[in-house]
Design a protein around this motif. Structure first.
Motif, PDB file in Angstrom:
ATOM      1  N   TYR A  93       0.856  -1.182   0.000  1.00 47.83           N
ATOM      2  CA  TYR A  93       0.000   0.000   0.000  1.00 47.83           C
ATOM      3  C   TYR A  93       0.894   1.234   0.000  1.00 47.83           C
ATOM      4  O   TYR A  93       1.847   1.331   0.784  1.00 47.83           O
ATOM      5  CB  TYR A  93      -0.911   0.012   1.233  1.00 47.83           C
ATOM      6  N   GLN A  94       0.578   2.171  -0.860  1.00 45.36           N
ATOM      7  CA  GLN A  94       1.404   3.358  -0.983  1.00 45.36           C
ATOM      8  C   GLN A  94       1.236   4.262   0.240  1.00 45.36           C
ATOM      9  O   GLN A  94       0.119   4.529   0.688  1.00 45.36           O
ATOM     10  CB  GLN A  94       1.028   4.135  -2.241  1.00 45.36           C
ATOM     11  N   LEU A  95       2.353   4.713   0.800  1.00 43.33           N
ATOM     12  CA  LEU A  95       2.297   5.655   1.912  1.00 43.33           C
ATOM     13  C   LEU A  95       2.096   7.067   1.387  1.00 43.33           C
ATOM     14  O   LEU A  95       2.590   7.414   0.300  1.00 43.33           O
ATOM     15  CB  LEU A  95       3.592   5.590   2.727  1.00 43.33           C
ATOM     16  N   PRO A  96       1.420   7.918   2.151  1.00 42.16           N
ATOM     17  CA  PRO A  96       1.201   9.299   1.697  1.00 42.16           C
ATOM     18  C   PRO A  96       2.397  10.214   1.970  1.00 42.16           C
ATOM     19  O   PRO A  96       2.288  11.431   1.842  1.00 42.16           O
ATOM     20  CB  PRO A  96      -0.019   9.736   2.505  1.00 42.16           C
ATOM     21  N   PHE A  97       3.506   9.643   2.361  1.00 41.67           N
ATOM     22  CA  PHE A  97       4.725  10.429   2.571  1.00 41.67           C
ATOM     23  C   PHE A  97       5.912   9.574   2.126  1.00 41.67           C
ATOM     24  O   PHE A  97       5.807   8.354   1.962  1.00 41.67           O
ATOM     25  CB  PHE A  97       4.880  10.869   4.036  1.00 41.67           C
ATOM     26  N   THR A  98       7.049  10.212   1.950  1.00 42.78           N
ATOM     27  CA  THR A  98       8.241   9.518   1.461  1.00 42.78           C
ATOM     28  C   THR A  98       9.094   9.050   2.626  1.00 42.78           C
ATOM     29  O   THR A  98       9.407   9.833   3.539  1.00 42.78           O
ATOM     30  CB  THR A  98       9.070  10.448   0.562  1.00 42.78           C
ATOM     31  N   VAL A  99       9.454   7.766   2.586  1.00 42.11           N
ATOM     32  CA  VAL A  99      10.379   7.212   3.575  1.00 42.11           C
ATOM     33  C   VAL A  99      11.776   7.279   2.983  1.00 42.11           C
ATOM     34  O   VAL A  99      12.024   6.751   1.892  1.00 42.11           O
ATOM     35  CB  VAL A  99      10.015   5.761   3.926  1.00 42.11           C
ATOM     36  N   SER A 100      12.676   7.925   3.674  1.00 39.55           N
ATOM     37  CA  SER A 100      14.017   8.142   3.152  1.00 39.55           C
ATOM     38  C   SER A 100      14.801   6.835   3.112  1.00 39.55           C
ATOM     39  O   SER A 100      14.599   5.933   3.933  1.00 39.55           O
ATOM     40  CB  SER A 100      14.758   9.165   4.017  1.00 39.55           C
ATOM     41  N   SER A 101      15.722   6.742   2.161  1.00 37.91           N
ATOM     42  CA  SER A 101      16.651   5.611   2.120  1.00 37.91           C
ATOM     43  C   SER A 101      17.834   5.828   3.041  1.00 37.91           C
ATOM     44  O   SER A 101      18.674   4.941   3.201  1.00 37.91           O
ATOM     45  CB  SER A 101      17.156   5.400   0.681  1.00 37.91           C
TER      46      SER A 101
END
Length: 968
Positions: free
Chosen positions: A447-455
C-alpha cells in the motif's frame, strides 16, 4: 608500459610491484610470460608463466621485489605473449629505478636522568640509504608528546645535538621514559625506533611551610612495545589526617592500551586495569606504609573515612547497576564489600550462546521478525519468501516458501516490522510502501504511503509501526496513519495537550532523532528521541506518549523519562508487565584498524519512565542486535562482526520486577563514636506528574537517608519526612542543607527543628570541620570573582569573610582562626589555595601550590585539630603545620650595581616586609668559598642598607619572632 605512472615510475625493494596483463588476439592468446632484469646487460629472468583457454586473456601478478641486490636505475619488465599458432608478441617497459628500502637509525638521550625544567638533549644517528625527508621525535612516558618534527621534500640534515626543554610542571616525570624516532625517506620508506629507557624526575620543591612534596605512590606500568592508545594515571583520590598527624590516603592506579592482534574486523586486544590502594604517610619520620589493595576495576571508591583508627570506604559498582557497598580494613586487607543500597536489582544472570547462521539479516531487527515459530526474512524480490524455524534459540534450515507476491520488489531494512495474529506488516523504503504478508494465505500486498520514507537510515528511523487488534498504525512525518479500506489514511498529528498546553510535532518532525512504537497487552506507546525542549509540562530526555486508537489522540502520563543512550541505534522489545528491553551494540575503538565491541541491555519501565541497566552483553556486533520474545523467553540474535554470522543467545534476567533506588551524594559522617552513611533521593525514578505539587513525582518522593555502619549495620532511615536538599552535612548536633537551612537533631539523628533559614536560599553548605566550641556551620556563595562565606555560631550569630578560592572549599574552624582550602580563582587558578584567617582581625595569610581539582578538591585535602594540613594532586602529597605564621618574610634588593671589583666597597640596600609585621632581627653573612662568616647582626629591623668591602660574596637573612626566615 607503466600504466598511469608515466616516466616517473620507480619501485622499492621489499615492496610489491603489481603487474597487470591484458591482451587480445584474432585467434586466442594461449600463454603469457613475465620476465625481469635489473641491469641492461643482464639476462632476462622469468617471474611467472600463465596459460589460457578462454577468449580473453588477462592476469594479475604481484612481484615482491627482492632486497638482496644493489639499487639500480636500469630495471625492466618484459611480457611475452603467444597465440595458438605460436606467434610471439613482446612488450618491454622503459627502464625504471628500484631504490633501497633500508632505513637504519638510532636515537639516544645524552643522560640517563633528567629533572623537569631541564633541557633534554639527544642525538640521532642515521645510516639510511636514501635521504630522509620527514623526522618526528616523541617523548614516551605515561602518555606521549611530540617534541620535534621536521619535513623537507628535498631532504633533512641531521644536526646533533637536539634539545627540548622539559616543562617545569611535573606532567612529564616518569621512571619509564623513551624517545621514539620516526623517519620517512624521500622514497617513502618508513621506520620507527626507540631509545633505551631513561627517567625524568619531578620537582618537589614547595613554598614554606610545606617546603616539599613527596611522590606517595609510583608504580608506573611499563607498556608493551606494541601498545597503542596508551593511557595511565596514578592519582591520589582521598586524603585524611588523624589526630597524630598521620596521613591516610587512597591512590587509584589505572591504565589501558590496545594491541592490534586481530585480522579484519575481529576484536583486538584491549587491556584495562584499575586498582585502588590504601597507604599512610608519617611526615615526622618521612615514611610511607606498604600499599593495601582496597578494590579492583569492578568498584569505584566514592567516599573514605578514618573511624577509630580504621579506614572505611563506600564503594559503587562499576557495572552501572547503582549498587553501593562499604568495606573496611581488617588486619592486612579490606573485607569483601557489604551491601548498603540496591543489593538486589534486575540483572542478566546468564547469557548462553545457542546457535549461529551465515545470514546477517537475522541480527537486523528491521529485516526479520519471529512469528509462529519462524524467523521470516523480509526481503521479497520474486514470488518466494525465506524463513528459518526458531525453537528455544535453535535456528533451522533456510526454507523457501512460495507466495502470491502482489507487493512487488520490497525490502524491510531500517524500520522494525510488527505482527498481529498471522499478519506481518513492514515498511519498504523502496517506493515508500506499507507491506502486508498473510502467513496463512501466503499473499503479500503493498500500500502506498502518503509520505516519502528516506533511504537514509538517520531519516528512516523517524518512522515506526504498531499493530494491535486488527489495526495497523504508521507513525511518521509528524502524523499518525492507519491502513483502512485498502488505503493508508491520516488519523492525527503526533501531538498532545497537557494541562491546557499543546505540543504538535507535525511541523517539527525533523527535530526528532527517531520514533519507537511499543505495543503492550492493552496499550500502544510512542517514544520520541531528542524531543526535549518543547515538551510539556517540563523538559524530558524523551517524549513517551500513549496512543488512544479509539479517539485518535495521544495521552501523556510520563512527564519525563530517564535517559536512554543511543535509542535510535537500539532495538526495543516488549516483555510484559509494562517493561520493555532495549539493546545497543557498537564498536567503540579508536580507529578503523582496531576493534572493540560493546553491547548493553537496559529495561524501560512504561509506568514510570525509568531506565534500569541490566548488564553488558558479550556480542561482537558493530551495529545490529535483534531482541526476540518467544513466549516469555528472551533471546538476542547478534551480528558477529568478525565472522559475519548471526548468533543466537538465550538471556536470563533475575530480579526482573525489582526496583533500583536512586542514590545521590553518598558519604560518611560520624556521630557519638558511631559511623554512618547518608545520601539523598533513595527511591526509584518516577517521571509521572504530581498535579497537586506541580512537579515530578520523582521530586516529591525524594528524601535524605542515612544508615549506621559502625558498630553494626543498621537499617535505612529518613532524616525527615520532608526533602532537606541535594547535599547535607552534619557537624555535631546540627544538620546543614543546600537550601541555606540549619536543623537540630534528635538523639536518633532524625530532624528535630529548623533553627536557621537563609532567605537568599542559594548559599552552599561546605565540607566543614568545627574544632571550636561555638561554630556549627559554614556557607559560601560566589560573588564576582571571590567567594563569600558565612560562619555561624551556635547562637546563630555569624562571621563573614571572603577568599579567592572557588566553591569546592573545605573549611576548618578553630576558636581564633579559620583555615580554608579550595580551588583558586585568578591569580591562583588551578592551584590549591590555602587561606588562614584570624577571626578577630580578619587578617589573611595565603599560600598557593600544586594543582587543584575543580569538582572533587575537598576529597584531596584535609585539616585536623592540630592545624596540620594535607594536600594532594596527581600522586604528589604534602603536609604542613599551619598552627603558626605561615607566610615567610619578603626581602628584595633595591641597589642597582651590577658589577663590583675586589678591593672596592659596595652598599647593599633592601626592603623587608612581613605579613604580620613581626620582623625582629637582621643578620648579614660574608661567604668566602664554602665558608660563611657573620658580618653583622642587628636586633632591630630598621636597618635597610649595609656597606662592605668586596672580597667574596654575601648572603643576608631576615627573621621574625616565630623563627621563620627567608634568605637571599
Amino acid at each position: 608500459m607503466y600504466g598511469a605512472w608515466g616516466c616517473d615510475f620507480w619501485a622499492r625493494m621489499g615492496e610489491e610491484l603489481q603487474i597487470i596483463v591484458q591482451a587480445e588476439d584474432d585467434i586466442m592468446v594461449s600463454k603469457g610470460i613475465v620476465q625481469y632484469k635489473l641491469h641492461a646487460d643482464d639476462p632476462w629472468t622469468a617471474l611467472s608463466t600463465q596459460l589460457n583457454e578462454s577468449p580473453d586473456f588477462s592476469f594479475y601478478y604481484k612481484w615482491v621485489i627482492p632486497t638482496d641486490f644493489a639499487p639500480t636505475d636500469e630495471a625492466q619488465i618484459r611480457v611475452l605473449l603467444y597465440d595458438d599458432a605460436n606467434n610471439e608478441t613482446i612488450r618491454t617497459s622503459e627502464m625504471f629505478s628500484i631504490y633501497s628500502n633500508r632505513i637504519e637509525a638510532s636515537i639516544e638521550p645524552t643522560l640517563l636522568t633528567y629533572k623537569v625544567g631541564q633541557d633534554l638533549t639527544y642525538n640521532i644517528e642515521n645510516d639510511s640509504d636514501n635521504t630522509i625527508s620527514n623526522l618526528e621525535v616523541s617523548l614516551l612516558f605515561a602518555g606521549g608528546k611530540t617534541i620535534n618534527s621536521e619535513y623537507n621534500v628535498n631532504g633533512i640534515v641531521i644536526a646533533n645535538p637536539y634539545t627540548w626543554t622539559i616543562p617545569d610542571n611535573n606532567y612529564y616525570y616518569s621512571q619509564n621514559c623513551y624517545l621514539e624516532l620516526s623517519l620517512t625517506d624521500i622514497r617513502g620508506n618508513r621506520k620507527t625506533v626507540r631509545s633505551d629507557k631513561f627517567q625524568i624526575n619531578a620537582n618537589t620543591e614547595l613554598p614554606s611551610p610545606f617546603n616539599e612534596s613527596i611522590i606517595l605512590y609510583d608504580e608506573e606500568f611499563s607498556f608493551p612495545t606494541d601498545a597503542l592508545y596508551k593511557e595511565q594515571h596514578q592519582i591520589i583520590k582521598f586524603v585524611k589526617l588523624d589526630s597524630n598527624n598521620l596521613v591516610h590516603a587512597l591512590v587509584e592506579h589505572r591504565y589501558s592500551y590496545y594491541q592490534d592482534t586481530a585480522t579484519d574486523r575481529y576484536e583486538d586486544t584491549f587491556v584495562y586495569e584499575n586498582n585502588t590502594f590504601y597507604l599512610t604517610y608519617d611526615k615526622s619520620t618521612n615514611s610511607t606504609s606498604s600499599k593495601v589493595k582496597v578494590c579492583d576495576k569492578n568498584y569505584e571508591v566514592v567516599d573514605f573515612e578514618i573511624h577509630l583508627d580504621v579506614p572505611y570506604v563506600i564503594l559503587k559498582s562499576r557495572d552501572r547497576k547503582e549498587k553501593y557497598y562499604y568495606s573496611y580494613k581488617s588486619g592486612s586487607y579490606f573485607v569483601n564489600p557489604i551491601a548498603i543500597e540496591n543489593g538486589n536489582v534486575p540483572t542478566v544472570s546468564t547469557i548462553s550462546k545457542i546457535d549461529d547462521v551465515q545470514d546477517l539479516s537475522l541480527s537486523n531487527p528491521a529485516s526479520s521478525i519471529l512469528l509462529n515459530g519462524y524467523l521470516w526474512d523480509l526481503d521479497i524480490f520474486t514470488n518466494v519468501i525465506w524463513r528459518y524455524s526458531f525453537s528455544d534459540g535453535q535456528i533451522g534450515e533456510h526454507e523457501k516458501i512460495a507466495i502470491q507476491n502482489n507487493a512487488g520488489t520490497v525490502e524491510s531494512y531500517y524500520i522494525k516490522p510488527v505482527s498481529d495474529g498471522n499478519i506481518i506488516y513492514f515498511i519498504s523504503y523502496r517506493d515508500s510502501k506499507l507491506v502486508k504478508i498473510d502467513t496463512e494465505s501466503l499473499i503479500a500486498t503493498s500500500y502506498q504511503l502518503p509520505f516519502t520514507v528516506s533511504s537514509d537510515r538517520a531519516d528512516a528511523v523517524k518512522t515506526s509501526l504498531a499493530a494491535k487488534d486488527g489495526r495497523v498504525f504508521i507513525f511518521g512525518n509528524g502524523r499518525v496513519y492507519e491502513l483502512a479500506g485498502g488505503n493508508v489514511v491520516e488519523r492525527a498529528h503526533v501531538a498532545y495537550t497537557f494541562d491546557g498546553s499543546t505540543v504538535d510535532y507535525s511541523g517539527k518532525w525533523n527535530d526528532i532523532g527517531c520514533s519507537k512504537a511499543i505495543v503492550t497487552e492493552s496499550k500502544i506507546f510512542l517514544v520520541l528521541d531528542d524531543a526535549l525542549v518543547e515538551a510539556k509540562p517540563t523538559w524530558t530526555n524523551h517524549e513517551m506518549l500513549e496512543w488512544d486508537a479509539n479517539s485518535n489522540t495521544f495521552i501523556k502520563s510520563i512527564a519525563r523519562t530517564a535517559n536512554i543512550s543511543y535509542l535510535c541505534r537500539s532495538d526495543v522489545e516488549y516483555i510484559g508487565n509494562n517493561k520493555a528491553l532495549i539493546v545497543l551494540a557498537q564498536d567503540v575503538s579508536y580507529s578503523s584498524s582496531l576493534h572493540r565491541y560493546c553491547s548493553y541491555l537496559n529495561m524501560l519501565d512504561l509506568e514510570t519512565g525509568d531506565i534500569v541497566f541490566l548488564g553488558i552483553m558479550p556480542f561482537k556486533a558493530k551495529d545490529y542486535v535483534s531482541l526476540v520474545n518467544d513466549c516469555g523467553n528472551i533471546f538476542a540474535i547478534a551480528q558477529n562482526s568478525g565472522n559475519y554470522r548471526s548468533e543466537s543467545y538465550k538471556l536470563t534476567v533475575d530480579n526482573l520486577w525489582e526496583k533500583t533506588n536512586q542514590v545521590n551524594d553518598i558519604k560518611f559522617f560520624k556521630q557519638d563514636n558511631n559511623l554512618y552513611a547518608m545520601w539523598s533521593y533513595g527511591h526509584p525514578f518516577d517521571g509521572t506528574w504530581n498535579y497537586q505539587e506541580n512537579i515530578l513525582n520523582d521530586d516529591v518522593l525524594r528524601k535524605n537517608k542515612f544508615i549506621q555502619i559502625y558498630p553494626s549495620l543498621g537499617s535505612i532511615t529518613n532524616f525527615s519526612n520532608n526533602y532537606l536538599g541535594t547535599r547535607i552535612y552534619l557537624s555535631g548536633n546540627y544538620l546543614t542543607s543546600t537550601r541555606g537551612d540549619i536543623y537540630t537533631l534528635n538523639q536518633d539523628l532524625t530532624v528535630k527543628e529548623l533553627i536557621y533559614d537563609d532567605e537568599s536560599n542559594y548559599f552552599n553548605p561546605l565540607k566543614f570541620e568545627s574544632f571550636s566550641s561555638t561554630f556549627i556551620s559554614c556557607f559560601n556563595k560566589s560573588n564576582n570573582g571571590v567567594m563569600d562565606f558565612s560562619l555561624l555560631r551556635d547562637d546563630l550569630t555569624k562571621e563573614t569573610f571572603n577568599t579567592l578560592s572557588q566553591a569546592t572549599n573545605k573549611v576548618a574552624a578553630f576558636d581564633n582562626d579559620l583555615i580554608v582550602i579550595g580551588y583558586g580563582y585568578e591569580p591562583y587558578s588551578s592551584k590549591h589555595l590555602i587561606t588562614k584567617i584570624d577571626i578577630a582581625s580578619g587578617k589573611k595569610s595565603i599560600i598557593a601550590l600544586g594543582m587543584a581539582d575543580t569538582s572533587n578538591n575537598y576529597r584531596k585535602v584535609d585539616i585536623n585539630q592540630n592545624k596540620y594540613v594535607a594536600l594532594a594532586w596527581n600522586n604528589f602529597l604534602t603536609v604542613a603545620d599551619l598552627s603558626g605564621d605561615i607566610v615567610q618574610p619578603e626581602i628584595n634588593f633595591t641597589n642597582t650595581e651590577s658589577r663590583v671589583t675586589n678591593g672596592s666597597t659596595i652598599t647593599l640596600s633592601w626592603l623587608a616586609d612581613d605579613n604580620q609585621d613581626e620582623l625582629v632581627k637582621l643578620e648579614i653573612y660574608k661567604i668566602v668559598g664554602r665558608s660563611r662568616y657573620a658580618a653583622e647582626k642587628k636586633s632591630k629591623i630598621v636597618y635597610n642598607s649595609y656597606t662592605c668591602p668586596i672580597s667574596g660574596t654575601f648572603k643576608k637573612g631576615v627573621y621574625h619572632e616565630s623563627n621563620r626566615s627567608k634568605s637571599i
